[in-house]
Design an enzyme around this catalytic site. Structure first.
Site, PDB file in Angstrom:
ATOM      1  N   GLU A 165      23.074   8.114   5.914  1.00 24.03           N
ATOM      2  CA  GLU A 165      22.109   9.217   5.818  1.00 24.03           C
ATOM      3  C   GLU A 165      22.115  10.102   7.067  1.00 24.03           C
ATOM      4  O   GLU A 165      21.354   9.869   8.018  1.00 24.03           O
ATOM      5  CB  GLU A 165      20.696   8.645   5.601  1.00 24.03           C
ATOM      6  CG  GLU A 165      19.642   9.729   5.422  1.00 24.03           C
ATOM      7  CD  GLU A 165      18.223   9.180   5.249  1.00 24.03           C
ATOM      8  OE1 GLU A 165      18.009   7.966   5.492  1.00 24.03           O
ATOM      9  OE2 GLU A 165      17.333   9.945   4.899  1.00 24.03           O
ATOM     10  N   LYS A 207      24.029   9.855   1.758  1.00 23.03           N
ATOM     11  CA  LYS A 207      22.657  10.346   1.508  1.00 23.03           C
ATOM     12  C   LYS A 207      22.398  11.548   2.416  1.00 23.03           C
ATOM     13  O   LYS A 207      21.819  11.417   3.504  1.00 23.03           O
ATOM     14  CB  LYS A 207      21.647   9.219   1.772  1.00 23.03           C
ATOM     15  CG  LYS A 207      20.193   9.656   1.640  1.00 23.03           C
ATOM     16  CD  LYS A 207      19.210   8.482   1.672  1.00 23.03           C
ATOM     17  CE  LYS A 207      17.778   8.974   1.698  1.00 23.03           C
ATOM     18  NZ  LYS A 207      16.791   7.909   1.468  1.00 23.03           N
TER      19      LYS A 207
HETATM   20  C1  5MM Z   1      14.479  11.473   5.415  1.00 19.35           C
HETATM   21  O1  5MM Z   1      13.783  10.320   5.117  1.00 19.35           O
HETATM   22  C2  5MM Z   1      14.354   9.481   4.124  1.00 19.35           C
HETATM   23  C3  5MM Z   1      14.204  10.044   2.744  1.00 19.35           C
HETATM   24  O2  5MM Z   1      12.842  10.328   2.548  1.00 19.35           O
HETATM   25  P1  5MM Z   1      12.424  11.753   1.990  1.00 19.35           P
HETATM   26  O3  5MM Z   1      13.003  11.840   0.601  1.00 19.35           O
HETATM   27  O4  5MM Z   1      10.914  11.716   2.005  1.00 19.35           O
HETATM   28  O5  5MM Z   1      12.991  12.780   2.925  1.00 19.35           O
HETATM   29  C4  5MM Z   1      13.692   8.129   4.200  1.00 19.35           C
HETATM   30  O6  5MM Z   1      14.455   7.143   3.533  1.00 19.35           O
HETATM   31  C5  5MM Z   1      13.480   7.742   5.632  1.00 19.35           C
HETATM   32  O7  5MM Z   1      14.711   7.486   6.211  1.00 19.35           O
HETATM   33  C6  5MM Z   1      12.562   6.546   5.627  1.00 19.35           C
HETATM   34  O8  5MM Z   1      11.319   6.950   5.133  1.00 19.35           O
HETATM   35  C7  5MM Z   1      12.430   5.888   6.980  1.00 19.35           C
HETATM   36  O9  5MM Z   1      11.766   6.728   7.846  1.00 19.35           O
HETATM   37  P2  5MM Z   1      11.293   6.182   9.281  1.00 19.35           P
HETATM   38  O10 5MM Z   1      11.438   7.393  10.162  1.00 19.35           O
HETATM   39  O11 5MM Z   1       9.881   5.774   9.114  1.00 19.35           O
HETATM   40  O12 5MM Z   1      12.173   5.053   9.652  1.00 19.35           O
END
Ligand code: 5MM
Length: 335
Positions: A165, A207
Site C-alpha cells: 500500500e 493497494k
Molecule cells: C489509507 O488507509 C488504509 C485504507 O483506509 P481508507 O480506505 O479509509 O483510506 C487503511 O487500511 C489504513 O492503512 C489503516 O486504517 C491503518 O491505519 P493506521 O494509520 O491507523 O495504521
C-alpha cells in the site's frame, strides 16, 4: 483475494486512529468498544458475498466475540480470508522535513510467522507520500518503495500474500495531473525495488490510491476523468503479472469511491491485465459507524449499512453500480 468481483475490507486502524474516529462520534475510546465495533463488522450477515478478505490489526486479531469465538474463526466461517496489518506506523523521515517513513522491518519475519500461526493468510504494509510543490522528495519515494519491497519479499518467504500500500495522500491543493505524476513515480520506484528484492509479482496485491485532485484543489474532476487518469497511470506502471489492484479510499465518501471504481471497471472493461478491486476502510465503514455510535441497540441497522456499502463496491467491480442503489431501504437507514 480479488476473485468473484469481491474486495477487501480494511478494519486495521491502529488503536490511535480508531480512537480518533470514535472520539469524533462521542464513542468511548476503550478496548471494549473497539472490540464491540469489530465484532459488529465481522458478524455482519452476508458480508462474505461481497468481501473476500478482512485486514485486522494486532489488537483485533487477538480478540473474541461476546460468544468467545475468535475473530479469525468467525471470518473463516464466513468465507472471508483473515489478513493482518504488520507495519509499525510512520515516523518523520530523517533529513526530509515533513515526510514519513514506515517502520516495522526489524523482526518482521518472526512476527509474520506468529500471525500465520494465528490464522492470517495475507499481510498489509502502508507507505505514506505527501504532496506539495516541493514534495515528495526522491529520498522519500525511494526509502518507502524499498521498505515496501523488502516487506513483500519477507511475507512471501513465510507464505503470506503481501498487500502493498503506497498511499499518495489527498491532502493539499495539487491538481489531478500532479497526483498522476507523483503516483506514477511512486509505483515505478516500487516495482524497480520489487525486482531488486525478488518479489514474486504473481503473488501480491497492490493497494494504491486512486489518482485524484487534492482535497483543496478548486478543480474537482468527474468520475470518468478520474477513471481515465487512474487506469492510465496504472497501465503505465503496474506489470501485467500482478493479479489484482485493490484501491484504498483515502477519505473519499463511500458514494464517490464506489462511483469512481465503477467508472474504471465500466470504461476499461476487457482492457486491463489485472483485476481492479477495492480495499476500503472509511468508504465502507463510516456510515455504519455513524449509525452504531457505540450503542448496542443499533447493531443491526449498522450492519445493514455496512453490508450495503460492501455490496455497492461488489457491483462497482462489475461496472454495475448506480447511484440509484443508494436509495434502497438499507442506504436510507444509513443516512
Ligand atoms: C489509507 O488507509 C488504509 C485504507 O483506509 P481508507 O480506505 O479509509 O483510506 C487503511 O487500511 C489504513 O492503512 C489503516 O486504517 C491503518 O491505519 P493506521 O494509520 O491507523 O495504521
Amino acid at each position: 483475494m480479488v476473485a468473484d468481483d469481491k474486495g477487501l475490507l480494511a478494519i486495521d486502524e491502529s488503536i490511535g486512529t480508531c480512537n480518533r474516529r470514535f472520539a469524533a462520534l462521542g464513542i468511548p475510546e476503550t478496548a471494549d468498544r473497539r472490540r464491540a465495533w469489530r465484532e459488529l463488522i465481522v458478524t455482519t450477515p452476508g458480508l462474505g458475498q461481497s468481501i473476500s478478505g478482512a485486514i485486522l490489526c494486532d489488537e483485533t486479531i487477538r480478540q473474541r466475540t461476546g460468544g468467545e469465538a475468535s475473530f479469525v474463526s468467525v471470518l473463516d466461517d464466513a468465507g472471508i480470508l483473515p489478513g493482518i496489518k504488520v507495519d509499525a506506523g510512520t515516523i518523520e523521515l530523517a533529513g526530509h522535513p515533513g515526510e514519513k517513513i514506515t517502520e516495522g522491518l526489524d523482526g518482521l519475519q518472526a512476527r509474520l510467522a506468529t500471525y500465520a500461526e494465528m490464522g492470517a493468510r495475507f499481510a498489509k504494509w502502508r507507505g505514506v507520500i505527501a504532496v506539495d510543490a516541493d514534495r515528495p522528495s526522491r529520498g522519500c519515494v525511494e526509502a518507502n518503495a524499498q521498505a515496501l519491497a523488502r516487506y513483500a519479499t519477507i511475507c512471501q518467504q513465510v507464505g503470506l500474500v503481501p498487500v502493498v500500500e503506497p498511499e499518495v495522500l489527498m491532502e493539499g491543493s495539487h491538481d489531478l495531473a500532479r497526483c498522476a505524476e507523483v503516483t506514477e513515480a511512486v509505483l515505478r520506484a516500487f516495482f524497480r525495488h520489487a525486482d531488486e528484492q525478488g518479489v514474486m509479482l504473481e503473488a501480491m496485491i497492490l493497494k494504491p490510491n486512486m489518482v485524484l485532485p487534492g482535497l483543496d484543489c478548486a478543480n474537482q474532476e468527474d468520475a470518468d476523468t478520474i477513471a481515465n487518469a487512474t487506469v492510465n497511470c496504472l497501465l503505465h506502471t503496474v506489470p501485467a503479472s500482478v493479479p489484482g489492484i485493490a484501491f484504498l479510499s483515502g477519505g473519499q465518501t463511500g458514494e464517490l469511491a464506489s462511483a469512481r471504481l465503477n467508472a474504471m471497471n465500466l470504461r476499461f472493461r476487457g482492457r486491463m491485465p489485472w483485476q481492479l478491486a477495492f480495499s476500503f476502510a472509511r468508504a465502507i465503514q463510516q456510515p455504519a459507524l455513524q449509525i452504531w455510535a457505540g450503542q448496542d441497540d443499533r447493531v443491526q441497522a449498522a450492519q445493514a449499512a455496512l453490508a450495503h456499502r460492501a455490496m455497492c463496491n461488489h457491483a462497482a467491480r462489475r461496472g454495475a453500480y448506480d447511484a440509484a442503489m443508494e436509495l434502497t431501504p438499507a442506504a436510507a437507514s444509513a443516512r
